[in-house]
Enzyme design. Sequence first.
Site, PDB file in Angstrom:
ATOM      1  N   ASP A   1     -22.037 -25.063  23.246  1.00 24.85           N
ATOM      2  CA  ASP A   1     -22.428 -25.494  22.058  1.00 24.85           C
ATOM      3  C   ASP A   1     -22.749 -24.122  21.064  1.00 24.85           C
ATOM      4  O   ASP A   1     -22.162 -24.198  19.859  1.00 24.85           O
ATOM      5  CB  ASP A   1     -23.933 -26.035  22.014  1.00 24.85           C
TER       6      ASP A   1
ATOM      7  N   HIS B   1     -28.712 -29.648  25.700  1.00 29.17           N
ATOM      8  CA  HIS B   1     -27.195 -29.397  25.606  1.00 29.17           C
ATOM      9  C   HIS B   1     -26.891 -31.336  25.664  1.00 29.17           C
ATOM     10  O   HIS B   1     -26.450 -31.589  26.703  1.00 29.17           O
ATOM     11  CB  HIS B   1     -26.790 -28.894  27.146  1.00 29.17           C
TER      12      HIS B   1
END
Length: 328
Positions: free
Chosen positions: A159, A187
């Site tokens: 990310d 996540h």
Amino acid sequence: MSNVKRVAVTGAAGQIGYSLLPLIANGGIFGPNVKVQLQLLEVTPVLNALNGVRMELEDCAFPLLHGVVCTDDPKVAFKDADLCLLVGSKPRGPGMERKDLLQDNGKIFIGQGRAIAEAAGPDVRVVVVGNPCNTNCLIAMKNAKGVPAERFTAMTRLDQNRAKAQLALKAGAHWSDVKNVIIWGNHSNTQYPDWHHATIGGKAAAQAVNDDAWLQGPFLKTVQERGKAIIEARGKSSALSAAQAAVDHAKSLYTVHTAADSVALCVYSDGSYGTPEGIVSGFPCTTDGKGNWKIVPGLAMNEFSKQKAAITWKELLDEREMVKDLLG
């Protein structure tokens, strides 16, 4: 050359594993002067495919690769391991609720946590990649009795890498010029990629981008939904980028990172920044080069950031509640 580092990888014959193993064997984590032994774990029906991967690794003749172990026994895979990359997990099937996915994967990570406690090396570090990685990490950690909680981290580096790329593309810069992007929380598509402390070429990211509406809307959505977009584009989930992020994450543990260039790690929360205690959440972290991390203290969070972070922290609390019976 240093002594051999033993790196255990689960789900090693899968898509991510196939991209990940060459990166490790070529010095991607420990550098060009450290030998590695790969200790690869797969479920029994996949052992033949894993043996094929072993043959390919041998055929690459990597100078740093000094052995490959293939097994379906976690205790063999984790034997004396210095680093465990827990990549394998059950994917979410059609009609499957998130609670069902967490419960099914939880059973896997209970066993792996116990095997790590029993068999791994005395200074082991564990990186959980298999999704839902934050809560899988929590389950493994809680079942690895005697292994300090701070030895476990879950991957949100993918990310962070995605956010860096989007900021750089928007600003007309290179992603290597982007520093200090923070990924708060899970996540998942609730994560909060926070640009408020980021810089691009030494300039505040918000100033370099000069488009608050884009930052608060399309930027967040693109990073949060990037995995889905890749599946729609290539018909398969992220593998190459996930493997690179796993290597980046692990390498960062063995590299010094200061608050001037923090890394995004999912770690066991101590309540910093108002995060609920006892969940595995994304934070900005420093690292000491010896496998240890610390949460960067004292950063300001405005109301926008607090509201976005609260959403992802709530999801992590809900996930913990779904697996409370699996937490050892």
